[in-house]
Design a protein around this motif. Structure first.
Motif, PDB file in Angstrom:
ATOM      1  N   UNK A  72       0.833  -0.928   0.451  1.00  0.00           N
ATOM      2  CA  UNK A  72       0.159  -0.400  -0.384  1.00  0.00           C
ATOM      3  C   UNK A  72       0.760   1.664  -0.004  1.00  0.00           C
ATOM      4  N   UNK A  73       0.470   2.202  -0.275  1.00  0.00           N
ATOM      5  CA  UNK A  73       0.788   3.071  -0.426  1.00  0.00           C
ATOM      6  C   UNK A  73      -0.144   4.626  -0.478  1.00  0.00           C
ATOM      7  N   UNK A  74       0.641   5.170  -0.181  1.00  0.00           N
ATOM      8  CA  UNK A  74      -0.113   7.229   0.358  1.00  0.00           C
ATOM      9  C   UNK A  74       0.549   8.152   0.035  1.00  0.00           C
ATOM     10  N   UNK A  75       0.221   8.958  -0.571  1.00  0.00           N
ATOM     11  CA  UNK A  75       0.535  10.348  -1.539  1.00  0.00           C
ATOM     12  C   UNK A  75       0.080  11.159  -1.183  1.00  0.00           C
ATOM     13  N   UNK A  76       0.493  12.145  -1.089  1.00  0.00           N
ATOM     14  CA  UNK A  76       0.436  13.496  -0.325  1.00  0.00           C
ATOM     15  C   UNK A  76       0.513  14.645  -1.497  1.00  0.00           C
ATOM     16  N   UNK A 103       4.082   7.359   2.238  1.00  0.00           N
ATOM     17  CA  UNK A 103       4.399   6.673   2.789  1.00  0.00           C
ATOM     18  C   UNK A 103       3.708   5.035   1.782  1.00  0.00           C
ATOM     19  N   UNK A 104       5.098   4.597   2.765  1.00  0.00           N
ATOM     20  CA  UNK A 104       4.584   2.466   1.965  1.00  0.00           C
ATOM     21  C   UNK A 104       4.301   2.164   3.448  1.00  0.00           C
ATOM     22  N   UNK A 105       4.011   0.505   2.666  1.00  0.00           N
ATOM     23  CA  UNK A 105       3.853  -0.371   3.709  1.00  0.00           C
ATOM     24  C   UNK A 105       3.078  -1.647   3.000  1.00  0.00           C
ATOM     25  N   UNK A 111      -8.165   5.061  -4.504  1.00  0.00           N
ATOM     26  CA  UNK A 111      -8.966   6.426  -3.247  1.00  0.00           C
ATOM     27  C   UNK A 111      -7.936   6.898  -3.826  1.00  0.00           C
ATOM     28  N   UNK A 112      -8.955   8.407  -3.310  1.00  0.00           N
ATOM     29  CA  UNK A 112      -8.662  10.187  -3.740  1.00  0.00           C
ATOM     30  C   UNK A 112      -9.553  11.473  -2.367  1.00  0.00           C
ATOM     31  N   UNK A 113      -8.379  11.852  -2.204  1.00  0.00           N
ATOM     32  CA  UNK A 113      -9.486  12.784  -1.297  1.00  0.00           C
ATOM     33  C   UNK A 113      -8.739  14.113  -2.358  1.00  0.00           C
ATOM     34  N   UNK A 114     -10.214  15.038  -2.729  1.00  0.00           N
ATOM     35  CA  UNK A 114      -9.551  15.750  -3.410  1.00  0.00           C
ATOM     36  C   UNK A 114     -10.544  17.169  -2.964  1.00  0.00           C
ATOM     37  N   UNK A 115      -9.378  18.460  -2.762  1.00  0.00           N
ATOM     38  CA  UNK A 115      -9.949  19.788  -2.031  1.00  0.00           C
ATOM     39  C   UNK A 115      -9.713  20.424  -3.517  1.00  0.00           C
ATOM     40  N   UNK A 116      -8.816  19.759  -4.179  1.00  0.00           N
ATOM     41  CA  UNK A 116      -8.847  21.099  -5.658  1.00  0.00           C
ATOM     42  C   UNK A 116      -6.420  21.294  -5.526  1.00  0.00           C
ATOM     43  N   UNK A 117      -6.759  22.366  -4.408  1.00  0.00           N
ATOM     44  CA  UNK A 117      -5.195  23.207  -4.214  1.00  0.00           C
ATOM     45  C   UNK A 117      -4.173  21.910  -3.885  1.00  0.00           C
ATOM     46  N   UNK A 118      -5.194  20.961  -2.336  1.00  0.00           N
ATOM     47  CA  UNK A 118      -4.353  19.570  -2.581  1.00  0.00           C
ATOM     48  C   UNK A 118      -4.907  18.700  -2.641  1.00  0.00           C
ATOM     49  N   UNK A 119      -4.583  16.716  -1.999  1.00  0.00           N
ATOM     50  CA  UNK A 119      -5.093  15.736  -2.722  1.00  0.00           C
ATOM     51  C   UNK A 119      -4.429  14.940  -2.222  1.00  0.00           C
ATOM     52  N   UNK A 120      -4.769  12.864  -1.894  1.00  0.00           N
ATOM     53  CA  UNK A 120      -4.274  12.492  -1.319  1.00  0.00           C
ATOM     54  C   UNK A 120      -4.486  11.125  -1.701  1.00  0.00           C
ATOM     55  N   UNK A 121      -4.006  10.778  -2.856  1.00  0.00           N
ATOM     56  CA  UNK A 121      -4.211   8.891  -3.288  1.00  0.00           C
ATOM     57  C   UNK A 121      -3.349   7.650  -2.445  1.00  0.00           C
ATOM     58  N   UNK A 122      -4.660   7.053  -2.251  1.00  0.00           N
ATOM     59  CA  UNK A 122      -4.657   5.832  -1.939  1.00  0.00           C
ATOM     60  C   UNK A 122      -4.234   4.646  -2.945  1.00  0.00           C
ATOM     61  N   UNK A 123      -3.375   3.794  -2.734  1.00  0.00           N
ATOM     62  CA  UNK A 123      -3.118   2.407  -3.959  1.00  0.00           C
ATOM     63  C   UNK A 123      -2.688   1.492  -3.120  1.00  0.00           C
TER      64      UNK A 123
END
Length: 205
Positions: A47-51, A61-63, A75-87
């Motif tokens: 799993x990898x999480x990037x912001x 961050x990886x695990x 999945x992702x969370x997108x506020x336009x100026x900031x974004x978080x991705x989970x793969x």
């Protein structure tokens, strides 16, 4: 006679096979150990999480670990100026999670549109991308200041257990489906980078 049959049945019964996977905590992908998954329904996961904020990568961050099928997500969370991705890459063979999941920046609009906040106003249009099929509104208190952020989110980010795990218990979060359903309104200026609270998603057991 029946007791003897039972004993032979237990002895000869093949043991249910559980996978052996690499396991390492978030942030230490090079220091992994081999672990046997506790149940047959689990897979090996990397799993990898990037912001990102303003186009710059802030967190990566990886695990690796055993994971349920429901945890194998993008999945992702997108506020336009900031974004978080989970793969999360999952596989069904012993030690198959040797490689870390690749980062997939979901930059292809999917047709959904939500409000986003720019400055003091939350009237700007944000084109949702990839798996972002919900609009989201988040209200929280940061340093004594009330901050509201609006944007797009994947369904995973809107599940109650995800909110709780992500450290959002003190925040007001609402998700909805439908264009511009996260109604516009005014808010104090502020930038919310959700990478830190979401890092806990990477180390879920």
């Amino acid at each position: 006679m029946h007791l003897l049959t039972l004993i032979f049945g237990i002895v000869l019964l093949p043991k249910a096979h559980t996978l052996k996977c690499y396991e390492c905590a978030a942030g230490t992908p090079e220091n992994c150990k081999v672990s046997e998954c506790p149940s047959t329904g689990q897979q090996c996961s990397a799993l990898r999480l990037t912001s990102y904020a303003g186009g710059s990568k802030l967190v990566d961050v990886k695990s690796k670990r055993c994971a349920l099928t429901a945890e194998c997500v993008e999945a992702s969370l997108n506020f336009g100026i900031s974004k978080v991705l989970i793969n999360s890459m999952c596989c069904n063979a012993d030690l198959c999670n040797q490689k870390i999941a690749l980062v997939s920046i979901q930059s292809i609009p999917n047709g959904n549109k939500c409000f986003q906040c720019k400055g003091k106003e939350c009237t700007a249009t944000l084109n949702c991308e990839g798996t972002e099929d919900h609009c989201i509104s988040a209200k929280m208190n940061l340093g004594g200041e009330s901050v509201t952020m609006k944007g797009c989110a994947s369904k995973l980010m809107c599940l109650p257990e995800t909110k709780k795990t992500s450290g959002f218990m003190s925040a007001e979060i609402s998700c909805c489906q439908g264009n511009f359903c996260n109604s516009a309104g005014s808010t104090r200026a502020g930038l919310l980078l959700l990478a830190a609270p979401l890092v806990s998603l990477v180390v879920l057991s």
